[in-house]
Every structure is written in C-alpha cells, then in structure tokens.
Motif scaffolding. Structure first.
Motif, PDB file in Angstrom:
ATOM      1  N   PRO A 216       0.831  -1.204   0.000  1.00  0.00           N
ATOM      2  CA  PRO A 216       0.000   0.000   0.000  1.00  0.00           C
ATOM      3  C   PRO A 216       0.865   1.254   0.000  1.00  0.00           C
ATOM      4  N   VAL A 217       0.405   2.281  -0.713  1.00  0.00           N
ATOM      5  CA  VAL A 217       1.165   3.523  -0.881  1.00  0.00           C
ATOM      6  C   VAL A 217       0.288   4.712  -0.532  1.00  0.00           C
ATOM      7  N   ILE A 218       0.870   5.660   0.197  1.00  0.00           N
ATOM      8  CA  ILE A 218       0.210   6.942   0.464  1.00  0.00           C
ATOM      9  C   ILE A 218       1.080   8.032  -0.138  1.00  0.00           C
ATOM     10  N   PHE A 219       0.533   8.799  -1.068  1.00  0.00           N
ATOM     11  CA  PHE A 219       1.262   9.933  -1.619  1.00  0.00           C
ATOM     12  C   PHE A 219       1.004  11.165  -0.753  1.00  0.00           C
ATOM     13  N   ILE A 220       2.075  11.909  -0.493  1.00  0.00           N
ATOM     14  CA  ILE A 220       1.991  13.137   0.302  1.00  0.00           C
ATOM     15  C   ILE A 220       2.575  14.260  -0.550  1.00  0.00           C
ATOM     16  N   THR A 221       1.746  15.218  -0.950  1.00  0.00           N
ATOM     17  CA  THR A 221       2.194  16.200  -1.925  1.00  0.00           C
ATOM     18  C   THR A 221       1.516  17.553  -1.739  1.00  0.00           C
ATOM     19  N   ALA A 222       2.201  18.597  -2.161  1.00  0.00           N
ATOM     20  CA  ALA A 222       1.617  19.937  -2.159  1.00  0.00           C
ATOM     21  C   ALA A 222       0.803  20.177  -3.419  1.00  0.00           C
ATOM     22  N   PHE A 223       0.836  19.217  -4.349  1.00  0.00           N
ATOM     23  CA  PHE A 223       0.166  19.397  -5.633  1.00  0.00           C
ATOM     24  C   PHE A 223      -0.749  18.206  -5.943  1.00  0.00           C
ATOM     25  N   PRO A 224      -1.835  18.040  -5.174  1.00  0.00           N
ATOM     26  CA  PRO A 224      -2.718  16.881  -5.380  1.00  0.00           C
ATOM     27  C   PRO A 224      -3.341  16.854  -6.767  1.00  0.00           C
ATOM     28  N   GLU A 225      -3.492  18.020  -7.395  1.00  0.00           N
ATOM     29  CA  GLU A 225      -4.112  18.061  -8.719  1.00  0.00           C
ATOM     30  C   GLU A 225      -3.297  17.308  -9.760  1.00  0.00           C
ATOM     31  N   ARG A 226      -2.004  17.098  -9.482  1.00  0.00           N
ATOM     32  CA  ARG A 226      -1.174  16.339 -10.426  1.00  0.00           C
ATOM     33  C   ARG A 226      -1.527  14.857 -10.433  1.00  0.00           C
TER      34      ARG A 226
END
Length: 267
Positions: A216-226
C-alpha cells in the motif's frame, strides 16, 4: 455561479474520502458517481442553505448509508481480495466510527459538521473517533518506508509512524535510493512525496517498487491536482501538504486497514 461550478472544486476531495472509506478507487468513484447522479436528477433537492462542500458530502453520505443498509455485507467478495479483507476487519469496527474518523481527521470537517453529516451528536462523534483510532491501531502494525527529500517533513513523518507503533525501514530522498531501500528491506507501507531531491519522481519510484511487489502507498504532496486528474490510474490514498498529524495517522490506519498482507513490525 451554477451548482456544478460550486461543487467542482470539492470533487477531488470527495473522491479521496470515498476511496479511503471503501479501500478501492473503483468502488469509491462508484459511490461518488451515484451522488452526482442524484444531484443532477433532482437539483432542486440539493440543500442550498448549506455550504456547497457540506451539501455535497451530505448527499454522498445519504447514498452511502442507503446502499449499506440494503447490501449483505458478506456478498460479492471472495476470500483473499482487498474487499474481503476489509469486510473482515470492518466486522470488528463500527462503520460510523470510521466515517467519523475520516470526516474529521482526513477531510477536516469540524465535530459539529461531522455530527450533521452522520446524524449523531457532537459528543458521540468524539467517542466514535476515539473508538476508531484505538481499534484500527490495534489491528495493524507494519514497517514503513518514507520517500521524502525535505528533512523536517521526513522527521515529522518518522515521528508519526513510530508514535503509531510502526517501524521505519528508512528514509529515501531520491528515486534510486527509494527503490534500493525497498528491495533491501521490503516495507509494509510506503509514504511518498512526488518531487524528490535530484528532480526524480516519487511516482516513478513507487512504480518501480510496485513492479517488484505489492504494497500500500500513500502519496503526500503539495500538488494533489497532479494525481487527481481523472485521466489515469490515481492513488487510493493521498495527503495534501501542509498536513495535520491526525490526517497522516488516519490515512496510514486506513491504508493498512485495507491491505491484505500487512508486515508485522519487527518481523
């Protein structure tokens, strides 16, 4: 401004909530689609006296509750699938507790708004959140790989992970380092930023890792729209920077909750 224009900015986040609730991109989007179809079919029934986001989630909750009252929780899932794993774990935790946890910690609704959305008192919402956290943490323990090139953020994530009782296998700041660490000590969960130190991509790192084994993977980003474009496979679990510690804890718990092969910490 039309109703559609008012609701559009909130759809990516409703999709995130739906996926966390179901543990599946396909299933989550199915419920969101049903909510939107209900709004389109009867726009006059949409609660105009509420903020658009609150009204949207209220419509979704009505769809969710109606479907789950009608479905046999044992139907349509074969042993060993993500859905069946989730259903077995859900048997040990009240669905309302999970909804209360996700709505407050992940979606950022106040206790009062969450009480409105799930039709419970604010005091009951607080009780449900505490119950959900305790039960999910009891069920899931694993080892976590952090892919993050900002030292302070990486330290914060390590602290959160360890506070939850998990182990950290390592912190990677580049794609190559992430893949190497994952191959050396296979984690039970990956927390991944998108933009890494050498301009490499956390998305590519995750693809390389998933090509070798399932995790399982969790992405953590300032740009969720990408990532929430609707044009390609999207992550089930996504956290927006800057994040709250409670949001990270909730998302980790949900990701592990739906995983088939959680790796025991210290194994």
């Amino acid at each position: 401004m039309s109703l559609g224009q008012q609701l559009a900015p909130h759809l990516p986040f409703l999709r995130r909530y739906a996926r966390a609730l179901t543990g599946s991109q396909v299933e989550g989007d199915r419920y969101v689609r049903a909510a939107l179809e209900a709004i389109v079919a009867a726009p006059e029934e949409f609660p105009r006296d509420l903020e658009p986001r609150l009204g949207l989630y209220r419509t979704f909750q009505a769809i969710w509750q109606t479907v789950h009252l009608e479905e046999d929780p044992r139907s349509g899932a074969s042993a060993g699938t993500h859905e069946e794993i989730a259903r077995r774990r859900l048997a040990q935790i009240a669905p309302l507790s999970r909804q209360a946890l996700l709505l407050t910690a992940m979606e950022g609704f106040s206790v009062d708004d969450t009480a409105f959305l799930i039709a419970k008192s604010p005091d009951r919402v607080s009780e449900l959140v505490n119950e959900a956290i305790a039960e999910i943490e009891r069920q899931t323990r694993t080892r976590v790989l952090v892919i993050e090139d900002e030292p302070l953020i990486a330290m914060d994530l390590e602290s959160i992970v360890r506070d939850m009782g998990h182990d950290v296998t390592g912190v990677a700041v580049t794609r190559d380092e992430a893949v190497a660490l994952a191959m050396e000590d296979r984690p039970g969960l990956v927390l991944a930023d998108i933009q890494l130190a050498d301009d490499s991509s956390g998305i590519d790192a995750v693809k390389d890792i998933l090509a070798e084994f399932s995790v399982p993977v969790i992405f953590i980003t300032a740009f969720p729209e990408r990532l929430l474009t609707g044009e390609r496979p999207e992550p089930t679990f996504l956290i927006t920077k800057p994040f709250q510690r409670a949001t990270v804890k909730t998302t980790i718990a949900q990701a592990l909750f739906f995983d088939q092969a959680t790796v025991p910490a210290g194994a």
